[in-house]
Design a protein around this motif. Sequence first.
Motif, PDB file in Angstrom:
ATOM      1  N   SER A 131       2.298   8.329  -4.211  1.00 44.13           N
ATOM      2  CA  SER A 131       1.820   9.166  -5.231  1.00 44.13           C
ATOM      3  C   SER A 131       1.089  10.329  -4.594  1.00 44.13           C
ATOM      4  CB  SER A 131       0.893   8.464  -6.147  1.00 44.13           C
ATOM      5  OG  SER A 131      -0.365   8.150  -5.608  1.00 44.13           O
ATOM      6  N   LEU A 132       0.858  10.413  -3.309  1.00 45.65           N
ATOM      7  CA  LEU A 132       0.150  11.494  -2.528  1.00 45.65           C
ATOM      8  C   LEU A 132       1.277  12.581  -2.379  1.00 45.65           C
ATOM      9  CD1 LEU A 132      -1.909   9.428   0.240  1.00 45.65           C
ATOM     10  CD2 LEU A 132      -2.814  11.030  -2.037  1.00 45.65           C
ATOM     11  N   ALA A 133       2.420  12.221  -2.690  1.00 45.03           N
ATOM     12  CA  ALA A 133       3.677  13.397  -2.440  1.00 45.03           C
ATOM     13  C   ALA A 133       3.405  14.411  -3.340  1.00 45.03           C
ATOM     14  CB  ALA A 133       4.988  12.804  -2.838  1.00 45.03           C
ATOM     15  N   TYR A 141       8.115  16.055  -6.758  1.00 46.32           N
ATOM     16  CA  TYR A 141       8.360  15.558  -8.445  1.00 46.32           C
ATOM     17  C   TYR A 141       8.428  13.926  -8.314  1.00 46.32           C
ATOM     18  CZ  TYR A 141       9.664  15.007 -13.091  1.00 46.32           C
ATOM     19  OH  TYR A 141       9.828  14.699 -14.554  1.00 46.32           O
ATOM     20  N   GLU A 142       7.387  13.298  -8.122  1.00 46.62           N
ATOM     21  CA  GLU A 142       7.353  11.777  -8.110  1.00 46.62           C
ATOM     22  C   GLU A 142       6.901  11.426  -9.401  1.00 46.62           C
ATOM     23  OE1 GLU A 142       4.051  10.128  -7.764  1.00 46.62           O
ATOM     24  OE2 GLU A 142       3.539  12.070  -8.248  1.00 46.62           O
ATOM     25  N   THR A 170       0.760  -1.372   0.127  1.00 44.96           N
ATOM     26  CA  THR A 170       0.134   0.106   0.162  1.00 44.96           C
ATOM     27  C   THR A 170       1.082   1.169  -0.007  1.00 44.96           C
ATOM     28  OG1 THR A 170      -1.944  -1.163   1.280  1.00 44.96           O
ATOM     29  CG2 THR A 170      -1.748   1.206   1.375  1.00 44.96           C
ATOM     30  N   LEU A 171       2.064   1.408   0.503  1.00 46.61           N
ATOM     31  CA  LEU A 171       2.775   2.218   0.601  1.00 46.61           C
ATOM     32  C   LEU A 171       3.275   2.824  -0.809  1.00 46.61           C
ATOM     33  CD1 LEU A 171       4.705   4.451   2.108  1.00 46.61           C
ATOM     34  CD2 LEU A 171       6.382   2.268   2.709  1.00 46.61           C
ATOM     35  N   VAL A 172       3.625   1.717  -1.402  1.00 46.77           N
ATOM     36  CA  VAL A 172       4.228   1.780  -2.858  1.00 46.77           C
ATOM     37  C   VAL A 172       3.130   2.861  -3.636  1.00 46.77           C
ATOM     38  CG1 VAL A 172       4.730   0.663  -5.133  1.00 46.77           C
ATOM     39  CG2 VAL A 172       5.292  -0.394  -2.934  1.00 46.77           C
ATOM     40  N   PHE A 211       5.156   0.923 -13.860  1.00 44.86           N
ATOM     41  CA  PHE A 211       6.001   0.787 -12.864  1.00 44.86           C
ATOM     42  C   PHE A 211       5.498   0.207 -11.322  1.00 44.86           C
ATOM     43  CE2 PHE A 211       7.613   3.767 -16.086  1.00 44.86           C
ATOM     44  CZ  PHE A 211       8.927   3.819 -15.917  1.00 44.86           C
ATOM     45  N   TYR A 212       4.350   0.654 -11.149  1.00 43.76           N
ATOM     46  CA  TYR A 212       3.636   0.280 -10.014  1.00 43.76           C
ATOM     47  C   TYR A 212       3.435  -1.286  -9.671  1.00 43.76           C
ATOM     48  CZ  TYR A 212       2.992   5.276  -8.253  1.00 43.76           C
ATOM     49  OH  TYR A 212       3.066   6.570  -8.054  1.00 43.76           O
TER      50      TYR A 212
END
Length: 239
Positions: A182-184, A190-191, A176-178, A215-216
């Motif tokens: 994206s919330l960054a 810049y992710e 889930t962390l992966v 990628f995910y």
Amino acid sequence: MFSEQFIEVSLKLLEGFGVTLKIFALTLAFSLPLGLVISFGSMSRFRPIKWLIKIFVWIIRGTPLMLQLIVIFYGPGLVGTWASKMIATGVYSGSLIQWLATWRVFDRFIAVLVAFVINYSCYFSEIYRGGIESISKGQYEAGQVLGLKKTQVFFKIVLLQVVKRIVPPMSNEIITLVKDTSLARTIMVYEIIWAAQKFAKSDGLMWPLFYTGAFYLLFSGVLTVLFGYIEKKMSYFRS
């Protein structure tokens, strides 16, 4: 033409994915040990500490990570501005207010890291707590009969059994962390999703957004295989 565009998009997404991996790795490095410390606090016999930590964990788990990101990034700056106004208007100028007036907005990446570490530490702490409390008291008593100290019983007898039991829920949280990285982009870090969105806004390209899914999926797939291997390796703890 498309091949050149594909290479350009791939390079930019790889750059963004590098930031994603950095957030992921640093969050795990700090939140895994911190979560264990928090779990000990939530199981403490000293009630004030126990309930203070339980309330803190409840708040963090009960509010969105996005909100926590916004509060941690903008909060210090808003507090500093408020304190500066208090001093400027002469309402109050104590040492605490003067100290608060020095607060400034966090660096964006640091804010992301702090928010993620706090959030995931709380989730991990509950997983640790559940695993530790699932071990029967007989295990502790048997260790003490053998002349082992409490710390020795925990690290030599209990801990490995706890690890075996928490691997499935822990792996779920880590995967889930992966995706949560994206919330960054909420505070403009810049992710990989941010990188793909730039192509959508500047060139009207939608496919880079779908391309990020690869990628995910690949990263999550590697983690799934890894945790499956760890679970099999620890199967000797089955009763």
